[in-house]
Design a protein around this motif. Structure first.
Motif, PDB file in Angstrom:
ATOM      1  N   PRO A 152       0.846  -1.207   0.000  1.00  0.00           N
ATOM      2  CA  PRO A 152       0.000   0.000   0.000  1.00  0.00           C
ATOM      3  C   PRO A 152       0.877   1.251   0.000  1.00  0.00           C
ATOM      4  CG  PRO A 152      -0.678  -1.539   1.737  1.00  0.00           C
ATOM      5  CD  PRO A 152       0.664  -2.001   1.230  1.00  0.00           C
ATOM      6  N   TYR A 153       0.467   2.256  -0.773  1.00  0.00           N
ATOM      7  CA  TYR A 153       1.238   3.499  -0.823  1.00  0.00           C
ATOM      8  C   TYR A 153       1.268   4.126   0.567  1.00  0.00           C
ATOM      9  CZ  TYR A 153       2.939   8.070  -2.133  1.00  0.00           C
ATOM     10  OH  TYR A 153       3.690   9.213  -2.222  1.00  0.00           O
ATOM     11  N   ASP A 160      -1.031   2.135  -4.862  1.00  0.00           N
ATOM     12  CA  ASP A 160      -0.418   0.913  -4.329  1.00  0.00           C
ATOM     13  C   ASP A 160       0.415   0.216  -5.403  1.00  0.00           C
ATOM     14  OD1 ASP A 160      -2.004   1.548  -2.200  1.00  0.00           O
ATOM     15  OD2 ASP A 160      -3.309  -0.204  -2.351  1.00  0.00           O
ATOM     16  N   ILE A 161       1.388  -0.572  -4.951  1.00  0.00           N
ATOM     17  CA  ILE A 161       2.194  -1.370  -5.883  1.00  0.00           C
ATOM     18  C   ILE A 161       1.912  -2.848  -5.624  1.00  0.00           C
ATOM     19  CG2 ILE A 161       4.557  -2.015  -6.536  1.00  0.00           C
ATOM     20  CD1 ILE A 161       5.352   0.881  -5.979  1.00  0.00           C
ATOM     21  N   GLN A 201       1.040  -1.331 -11.014  1.00  0.00           N
ATOM     22  CA  GLN A 201       0.105  -0.573 -10.191  1.00  0.00           C
ATOM     23  C   GLN A 201      -1.337  -0.904 -10.557  1.00  0.00           C
ATOM     24  OE1 GLN A 201       2.235   3.323 -10.499  1.00  0.00           O
ATOM     25  NE2 GLN A 201       2.339   3.134  -8.286  1.00  0.00           N
ATOM     26  N   THR A 202      -1.824  -0.428 -11.701  1.00  0.00           N
ATOM     27  CA  THR A 202      -3.225  -0.707 -12.017  1.00  0.00           C
ATOM     28  C   THR A 202      -3.377  -1.803 -13.069  1.00  0.00           C
ATOM     29  OG1 THR A 202      -3.124   1.164 -13.530  1.00  0.00           O
ATOM     30  CG2 THR A 202      -4.095   1.560 -11.367  1.00  0.00           C
ATOM     31  N   ASP A 203      -2.327  -2.026 -13.871  1.00  0.00           N
ATOM     32  CA  ASP A 203      -2.462  -2.951 -14.991  1.00  0.00           C
ATOM     33  C   ASP A 203      -1.266  -3.909 -15.002  1.00  0.00           C
ATOM     34  OD1 ASP A 203      -2.758  -4.272 -17.372  1.00  0.00           O
ATOM     35  OD2 ASP A 203      -2.680  -2.472 -18.647  1.00  0.00           O
ATOM     36  N   ALA A 224      -0.333  -5.862 -17.146  1.00  0.00           N
ATOM     37  CA  ALA A 224       0.318  -5.927 -18.450  1.00  0.00           C
ATOM     38  C   ALA A 224       1.210  -4.712 -18.712  1.00  0.00           C
ATOM     39  CB  ALA A 224      -0.747  -6.037 -19.552  1.00  0.00           C
ATOM     40  N   ASP A 225       1.200  -3.766 -17.781  1.00  0.00           N
ATOM     41  CA  ASP A 225       1.980  -2.530 -17.954  1.00  0.00           C
ATOM     42  C   ASP A 225       2.815  -2.311 -16.683  1.00  0.00           C
ATOM     43  OD1 ASP A 225       2.907  -0.137 -18.964  1.00  0.00           O
ATOM     44  OD2 ASP A 225       1.131   0.999 -18.354  1.00  0.00           O
ATOM     45  N   PRO A 226       3.829  -3.191 -16.462  1.00  0.00           N
ATOM     46  CA  PRO A 226       4.541  -3.176 -15.176  1.00  0.00           C
ATOM     47  C   PRO A 226       5.436  -1.959 -14.988  1.00  0.00           C
ATOM     48  CG  PRO A 226       5.552  -4.760 -16.675  1.00  0.00           C
ATOM     49  CD  PRO A 226       4.317  -4.237 -17.365  1.00  0.00           C
ATOM     50  N   VAL A 227       5.654  -1.582 -13.720  1.00  0.00           N
ATOM     51  CA  VAL A 227       6.650  -0.555 -13.413  1.00  0.00           C
ATOM     52  C   VAL A 227       8.039  -1.182 -13.355  1.00  0.00           C
ATOM     53  CG1 VAL A 227       5.080   1.010 -12.211  1.00  0.00           C
ATOM     54  CG2 VAL A 227       6.255  -0.747 -10.912  1.00  0.00           C
ATOM     55  N   ALA A 228       8.110  -2.469 -13.020  1.00  0.00           N
ATOM     56  CA  ALA A 228       9.411  -3.141 -12.946  1.00  0.00           C
ATOM     57  C   ALA A 228       9.230  -4.627 -13.183  1.00  0.00           C
ATOM     58  CB  ALA A 228      10.046  -2.918 -11.575  1.00  0.00           C
ATOM     59  N   ILE A 229      10.238  -5.239 -13.810  1.00  0.00           N
ATOM     60  CA  ILE A 229      10.244  -6.701 -13.930  1.00  0.00           C
ATOM     61  C   ILE A 229      11.554  -7.210 -13.314  1.00  0.00           C
ATOM     62  CG2 ILE A 229       8.734  -6.827 -15.941  1.00  0.00           C
ATOM     63  CD1 ILE A 229      11.216  -7.139 -17.682  1.00  0.00           C
ATOM     64  N   CYS A 230      11.552  -8.439 -12.865  1.00  0.00           N
ATOM     65  CA  CYS A 230      12.772  -8.944 -12.237  1.00  0.00           C
ATOM     66  C   CYS A 230      13.060 -10.384 -12.599  1.00  0.00           C
ATOM     67  CB  CYS A 230      12.730  -8.760 -10.718  1.00  0.00           C
ATOM     68  SG  CYS A 230      12.012 -10.106  -9.815  1.00  0.00           S
ATOM     69  N   THR A 231      14.326 -10.706 -12.537  1.00  0.00           N
ATOM     70  CA  THR A 231      14.847 -12.046 -12.717  1.00  0.00           C
ATOM     71  C   THR A 231      15.668 -12.342 -11.468  1.00  0.00           C
ATOM     72  OG1 THR A 231      15.048 -11.702 -15.084  1.00  0.00           O
ATOM     73  CG2 THR A 231      16.334 -13.507 -14.159  1.00  0.00           C
TER      74      THR A 231
END
Lengths: 139, 146
Positions: A28-29, A87-88, A110-112, A114-121
């Motif tokens: 939560p923000y 929120d994240i 955040q809301t979608d 399919a439209d990430p703020v970050a991706i990780c491996t």
């Protein structure tokens, strides 16, 4: 491993789902997460922490018998700036578990989704020889 | 940020401690900055809420990552005197040792400075700088000046 670690609890993260090699959480923000006081945008480190935690949770959710795990490495691509005040969400999936290593992919949005703020491996090491993991207190 | 605007106006490097004190997430982690002869060093005293594994106990990997990323950003601001915060594009963190329940330190250096993108390396250590707990490599985008 459903309990939150003290650090995750301190930033207000909530684990939403965990099972079948995957995990999902919400951050939560909140004011203490802010990394840029001008914009109010959350510090990248908070996203890193959330993705690390979800990666570990995904590995635990992929194991038949829990063993202690440690993060070997974590790569994060920041796809776009997060929006302040929102929120994240973070989710991770364990793609493969060998005797000693687990491979994970994850994303934060955040809301979608399919439209990430970050991706990780991320790659985790399984400490199979180590003392059996005691159940942490539920948080 | 006031800290950056003032420093830019003065033509000076921003005071790293004022910068960190202005960032709420850094205050939550208890990260402060020290200017040593060898350069900028970030210091993060141990605190109970930074723990990721309560049985060892060990620092949360995300806390160590946050310290590394903060060191990288602070180094870029301090060296390049940017008017705004640089934006991380990607980071890779190698976890080398368990982060114990003691004070942690971090240092970063600019490996390559391009016109818009900076490559930064950072390390976290505890008792012995020669035995790093974790290392970061990453790229940061420099925001265009207004």
């Amino acid at each position: 491993m459903l309990g939150l670690t003290p650090f995750m609890a301190s930033i207000g993260a909530e684990i939403l789902e965990m099972g079948a090699g995957a995990a999902r959480a919400r951050l939560p923000y909140g004011p203490k997460l802010v990394g840029d006081p001008d914009s109010g945008v959350v510090h990248g480190g908070a996203v890193t922490a959330l993705l690390d935690q979800m990666g570990g949770a995904a590995v635990m959710a992929a194991l038949d018998h829990p063993v202690p795990i440690v993060t070997l490495d974590l790569r994060i691509d920041y796809m776009k700036p997060a929006t302040a005040g929102v929120d994240i969400m973070a989710e991770a999936r364990c793609l493969k578990v060998t005797h000693e290593i687990a491979f994970v992919r994850g994303s934060a949005y955040q809301t979608d989704a399919a439209d990430p703020v970050a991706i990780c491996t991320a790659t985790f090491m399984l400490m199979r020889g180590a003392q059996a993991l005691r159940a942490p207190a539920k948080g | 940020m006031d800290v950056l605007t003032r420093a830019l106006k003065d033509g000076a490097s921003p005071d790293p401690q004022s910068l960190l004190a202005a960032i709420p997430y850094c205050r939550h982690l208890g990260i402060r900055a020290e200017l040593r002869e060898s350069g900028l060093v970030l210091v993060m005293p141990f605190a109970d809420h930074l723990v990721g594994n309560v049985f060892l106990p060990a620092l949360h990997g995300g806390v160590i990552g946050s310290l590394l990323e903060t060191a990288a950003v602070a180094q870029v601001i301090w060296e390049l005197r940017g008017p705004r915060l640089p934006r991380p594009v990607d980071i890779t963190i190698d976890y080398l040792r368990s982060g114990r329940a003691v004070t942690s330190y971090a240092r970063a250096r600019i490996a390559k400075q391009g016109r818009r993108v900076v490559n930064v390396h950072a390390e976290v250590w505890q008792d012995d700088e020669a035995k790093p707990v974790a290392a970061l490599r990453g790229h940061m985008l420099l925001p265009a000046a207004d």
